[in-house]
Scaffold this active site. Structure first.
Site, PDB file in Angstrom:
ATOM      1  N   VAL A   1      52.263  53.230  63.674  1.00 41.97           N
ATOM      2  CA  VAL A   1      51.150  53.675  62.921  1.00 41.97           C
ATOM      3  C   VAL A   1      50.913  52.685  61.715  1.00 41.97           C
ATOM      4  CG1 VAL A   1      49.847  55.521  61.524  1.00 41.97           C
ATOM      5  CG2 VAL A   1      51.134  56.246  63.774  1.00 41.97           C
ATOM      6  N   TYR A   2      49.782  52.023  61.440  1.00 41.68           N
ATOM      7  CA  TYR A   2      49.536  51.073  60.759  1.00 41.68           C
ATOM      8  C   TYR A   2      49.044  51.761  59.330  1.00 41.68           C
ATOM      9  CZ  TYR A   2      49.849  47.136  64.002  1.00 41.68           C
ATOM     10  OH  TYR A   2      49.980  46.408  65.020  1.00 41.68           O
TER      11      TYR A   2
ATOM     12  N   ARG B   1      43.308  34.340  78.771  1.00 41.78           N
ATOM     13  CA  ARG B   1      44.082  35.427  78.386  1.00 41.78           C
ATOM     14  C   ARG B   1      45.546  35.386  78.890  1.00 41.78           C
ATOM     15  NH1 ARG B   1      42.623  40.704  77.213  1.00 41.78           N
ATOM     16  NH2 ARG B   1      44.163  41.990  77.192  1.00 41.78           N
TER      17      ARG B   1
ATOM     18  N   THR C   1      31.228  45.127  70.132  1.00 46.99           N
ATOM     19  CA  THR C   1      32.165  46.302  69.682  1.00 46.99           C
ATOM     20  C   THR C   1      31.676  46.946  68.500  1.00 46.99           C
ATOM     21  OG1 THR C   1      34.456  45.919  68.388  1.00 46.99           O
ATOM     22  CG2 THR C   1      32.869  44.282  68.196  1.00 46.99           C
TER      23      THR C   1
ATOM     24  N   SER D   1      37.575  41.595  60.892  1.00 47.43           N
ATOM     25  CA  SER D   1      38.311  40.382  61.367  1.00 47.43           C
ATOM     26  C   SER D   1      37.348  39.517  61.898  1.00 47.43           C
ATOM     27  CB  SER D   1      39.351  40.851  62.615  1.00 47.43           C
ATOM     28  OG  SER D   1      38.337  40.872  63.768  1.00 47.43           O
TER      29      SER D   1
ATOM     30  N   GLU E   1      42.111  47.049  56.013  1.00 50.44           N
ATOM     31  CA  GLU E   1      40.999  47.972  56.493  1.00 50.44           C
ATOM     32  C   GLU E   1      41.140  49.187  55.907  1.00 50.44           C
ATOM     33  OE1 GLU E   1      42.253  48.735  60.492  1.00 50.44           O
ATOM     34  OE2 GLU E   1      44.237  49.216  60.126  1.00 50.44           O
TER      35      GLU E   1
ATOM     36  N   TYR F   1      37.408  37.798  64.562  1.00 53.51           N
ATOM     37  CA  TYR F   1      36.869  38.313  65.963  1.00 53.51           C
ATOM     38  C   TYR F   1      35.743  39.017  65.917  1.00 53.51           C
ATOM     39  CZ  TYR F   1      36.374  41.698  69.695  1.00 53.51           C
ATOM     40  OH  TYR F   1      35.978  42.549  70.508  1.00 53.51           O
ATOM     41  N   HIS F   2      35.841  40.315  64.807  1.00 50.37           N
ATOM     42  CA  HIS F   2      34.597  41.168  64.809  1.00 50.37           C
ATOM     43  C   HIS F   2      33.425  40.394  64.300  1.00 50.37           C
ATOM     44  CE1 HIS F   2      37.965  44.280  65.284  1.00 50.37           C
ATOM     45  NE2 HIS F   2      37.052  44.793  66.043  1.00 50.37           N
TER      46      HIS F   2
ATOM     47  N   LYS G   1      31.386  38.707  66.990  1.00 51.51           N
ATOM     48  CA  LYS G   1      30.838  39.475  67.851  1.00 51.51           C
ATOM     49  C   LYS G   1      29.422  40.138  67.086  1.00 51.51           C
ATOM     50  CE  LYS G   1      32.474  41.027  71.281  1.00 51.51           C
ATOM     51  NZ  LYS G   1      32.536  40.691  72.699  1.00 51.51           N
TER      52      LYS G   1
ATOM     53  N   ASN H   1      38.428  31.478  82.984  1.00 56.25           N
ATOM     54  CA  ASN H   1      39.288  30.289  82.431  1.00 56.25           C
ATOM     55  C   ASN H   1      40.713  30.544  82.381  1.00 56.25           C
ATOM     56  OD1 ASN H   1      39.069  31.360  80.180  1.00 56.25           O
ATOM     57  ND2 ASN H   1      38.715  29.534  79.214  1.00 56.25           N
TER      58      ASN H   1
ATOM     59  N   LEU I   1      46.127  52.744  71.599  1.00 60.03           N
ATOM     60  CA  LEU I   1      46.656  53.835  72.573  1.00 60.03           C
ATOM     61  C   LEU I   1      47.502  53.194  73.930  1.00 60.03           C
ATOM     62  CD1 LEU I   1      47.157  56.851  73.172  1.00 60.03           C
ATOM     63  CD2 LEU I   1      44.810  56.886  74.327  1.00 60.03           C
TER      64      LEU I   1
HETATM   65  N1  USQ Z   1      46.587  50.257  64.856  1.00 63.24           N
HETATM   66  C1  USQ Z   1      47.799  50.972  64.496  1.00 63.24           C
HETATM   67  N2  USQ Z   1      48.991  50.666  65.379  1.00 63.24           N
HETATM   68  C2  USQ Z   1      49.161  49.766  66.212  1.00 63.24           C
HETATM   69  C3  USQ Z   1      47.919  49.109  66.607  1.00 63.24           C
HETATM   70  C4  USQ Z   1      46.666  49.439  65.778  1.00 63.24           C
HETATM   71  O1  USQ Z   1      47.882  51.727  63.890  1.00 63.24           O
HETATM   72  O2  USQ Z   1      50.110  49.392  66.688  1.00 63.24           O
HETATM   73  C5  USQ Z   1      45.270  50.784  64.355  1.00 63.24           C
HETATM   74  C6  USQ Z   1      44.429  49.568  63.659  1.00 63.24           C
HETATM   75  O3  USQ Z   1      45.164  49.155  62.464  1.00 63.24           O
HETATM   76  C7  USQ Z   1      43.136  49.771  64.002  1.00 63.24           C
HETATM   77  C8  USQ Z   1      43.194  50.693  65.057  1.00 63.24           C
HETATM   78  O4  USQ Z   1      44.564  51.252  65.350  1.00 63.24           O
HETATM   79  O5  USQ Z   1      42.924  50.636  62.534  1.00 63.24           O
HETATM   80  C9  USQ Z   1      42.620  50.300  66.226  1.00 63.24           C
HETATM   81  O6  USQ Z   1      43.107  49.033  66.658  1.00 63.24           O
HETATM   82  P1  USQ Z   1      43.171  48.272  67.975  1.00 63.24           P
HETATM   83  O7  USQ Z   1      44.246  47.118  68.048  1.00 63.24           O
HETATM   84  O8  USQ Z   1      43.412  49.087  68.956  1.00 63.24           O
HETATM   85  O9  USQ Z   1      41.468  47.879  67.833  1.00 63.24           O
HETATM   86  P2  USQ Z   1      40.953  46.522  67.393  1.00 63.24           P
HETATM   87  O10 USQ Z   1      41.683  45.563  66.966  1.00 63.24           O
HETATM   88  O11 USQ Z   1      39.911  46.992  66.421  1.00 63.24           O
HETATM   89  O12 USQ Z   1      40.435  46.084  68.584  1.00 63.24           O
HETATM   90  C10 USQ Z   1      40.054  46.387  69.908  1.00 63.24           C
HETATM   91  C11 USQ Z   1      39.771  45.500  70.901  1.00 63.24           C
HETATM   92  C12 USQ Z   1      38.491  44.656  70.690  1.00 63.24           C
HETATM   93  C13 USQ Z   1      37.541  45.895  70.530  1.00 63.24           C
HETATM   94  C14 USQ Z   1      37.728  46.728  69.458  1.00 63.24           C
HETATM   95  C15 USQ Z   1      36.692  47.740  69.339  1.00 63.24           C
HETATM   96  O13 USQ Z   1      40.912  44.712  70.955  1.00 63.24           O
HETATM   97  O14 USQ Z   1      38.306  43.778  71.777  1.00 63.24           O
HETATM   98  O15 USQ Z   1      36.182  45.062  70.386  1.00 63.24           O
HETATM   99  O16 USQ Z   1      39.027  47.431  69.909  1.00 63.24           O
HETATM  100  S1  USQ Z   1      36.767  48.231  67.769  1.00 63.24           S
HETATM  101  O17 USQ Z   1      37.975  48.699  67.175  1.00 63.24           O
HETATM  102  O18 USQ Z   1      35.661  49.672  67.883  1.00 63.24           O
HETATM  103  O19 USQ Z   1      36.119  47.429  66.831  1.00 63.24           O
END
Ligand code: USQ
Length: 383
Positions: free
Chosen positions: A254-255, A35, A144, A179, A328, A181-182, A185, A32, A239
């Protein structure tokens, strides 16, 4: 196999469509354009200008000679989904049609309600469409790793055997999402598990970690086939964001302390995992869970790797620890199992220096399109 991909326009949806199509499956995609609309509304558009889904399918046909059928509409509309099921008659459905961003879900009440409604109604509609039109069809839902949170014990693959007062029972592994979102899921997984037990549908839930990467074998021939690649604070994963920040000369964001550890995988491995799940379907009544990632890294480790890879290309990459907009754990135990997909035959791609320099070099070609205003986080978990 006849495969229907819900959310076939997204970061993972379109590359999955091409991958399965090239491997001889008959592929239909539905989307749809959520995004794309959200990108315009929130001013966070992808790095590459991406042709619409019809144009991408046409281009793919010219390049590969293979047809991908396109349906534009909302999976939350059951009439639309019923039409798609009647026409595509799928043997396997890949469910990517969920709002995928944790920050988006934490923007406020409207975004929270949208995330809840979209993610649960789409899943409920899908279950009913399978039951009504294709009862043997295998649902592969993108889950996830974030549903587990960061518990202080090992994370198993989906289930946990509990011994209580001398008796044992296997439960779904306890969820501690970080979150809204999570949380959705986790809820959609509960719903699928319920219908597996009640209606004997077949489901595989792929609990995936954050994905990185841009190019896949199928998109390599023409950048117009590349995925929707976000590097902003809402839709970009960590990444991918760091790679773009490095090219833009922006310090890596880095957060907090940066000890947050997650399980990562290359987009190429996502595609392989989805096909493996489709080719080895869950049994009727089975709710099967795989933890889908290849390697674990802390945010600090990722940042250090990007700094090193940057040196290869003459980029002087700096790291900046900024206040964490999320709630977190910034230091924690993390030891998740992930053997299921390897046992089905996954050959993982690892995060090597070469992979990182390849991503940096690709993004550098689009340097002029990088919008520095997209980089710093705008959404806080606590308003
Ligand atoms: N983070 C930083 N700096 C940034 C962005 C993120 O330090 O600029 C940190 C976040 O705080 C977090 C980690 O990197 O601790 C991962 O963040 P992310 O934004 O890459 O991942 P997340 O928000 O958890 O969500 C992403 C996808 C989501 C998927 C998830 C897998 O958007 O759809 O479900 O990764 S997981 O993280 O295993 O839940």
């Amino acid at each position: 196999m006849r495969v229907l991909i819900l959310g076939g326009d997204g970061y993972l949806g379109w590359p999955t469509a091409m991958y399965l199509s090239r491997r001889g499956h008959q592929v239909a995609v539905a989307d749809n354009y959520f995004r794309r609309r959200a990108g315009m509304e929130l001013n966070c558009e992808p790095l590459l200008a991406v042709p619409n889904l019809h144009q991408r399918a046409q281009l793919w046909k010219e390049i590969s000679g293979r047809q991908i059928d396109v349906f534009i509409g909302d999976v939350c509309n059951y009439d639309f989904l019923a039409k798609v099921f009647r026409e595509a008659d799928p043997e396997g459905v890949v469910h990517y049609a969920e709002q995928p961003s944790a920050p988006y879900s934490m923007m406020g009440r409207e975004a929270a309600l949208f995330t809840l409604t979209n993610n649960l109604v789409s899943t409920c509609n899908l279950i009913h469409a399978v039951a009504e039109f294709a009862p043997d069809c295998h649902i592969v839902k993108l889950g996830t790793m974030g549903v587990y949170g960061t518990p202080n014990i090992d994370i198993e693959e989906g289930y946990l055997e509990v011994e209580h007062q001398g008796r044992k029972h296997k439960f779904l592994y306890p969820k501690t999402p970080g979150s809204l979102y999570h949380l959705t899921k986790s809820q959609d997984g509960d719903m699928l598990y319920f219908y597996c037990r009640i209606w004997d549908i077949r489901v595989t839930d792929l609990n995936q970690g954050p994905v990185y990467g841009i190019v896949t074998e199928e998109s390599g021939a023409d950048d117009r086939l590349a995925s929707i690649f976000n590097y902003d604070d809402i839709f970009g994963t960590v990444l991918n964001r760091f790679i773009v920040q490095a090219v833009a000369g922006h310090p890596l964001t880095v957060y907090g302390e940066g000890g947050q550890t997650r399980g990562y995988l290359n987009i190429k491995d996502t595609l392989a995992c989805v096909e493996l799940a489709l080719l080895h379907p869950a049994n009727p009544g089975e709710y099967r869970v795989f933890n889908q990632f290849v390697e674990t890294f802390s945010v600090n480790e990722l940042a250090d790797k990007v700094v090193e890879a940057g040196k290869e290309l003459g980029l002087k990459v700096k790291i900046n620890k900024i206040p964490n907009p999320r709630r977190e754990a910034e230091e924690h135990y993390y030891n998740p199992a992930h053997t299921g997909l390897l046992s089905l035959g996954l050959t993982p791609h690892y995060l090597t220096g070469e992979v990182l320099t390849g991503m940096l070099a690709f993004v550098r070609r689009y340097r002029e399109r990088i919008c520095p205003g997209y980089i710093l986080p705008r959404v806080k978990w606590q308003q």
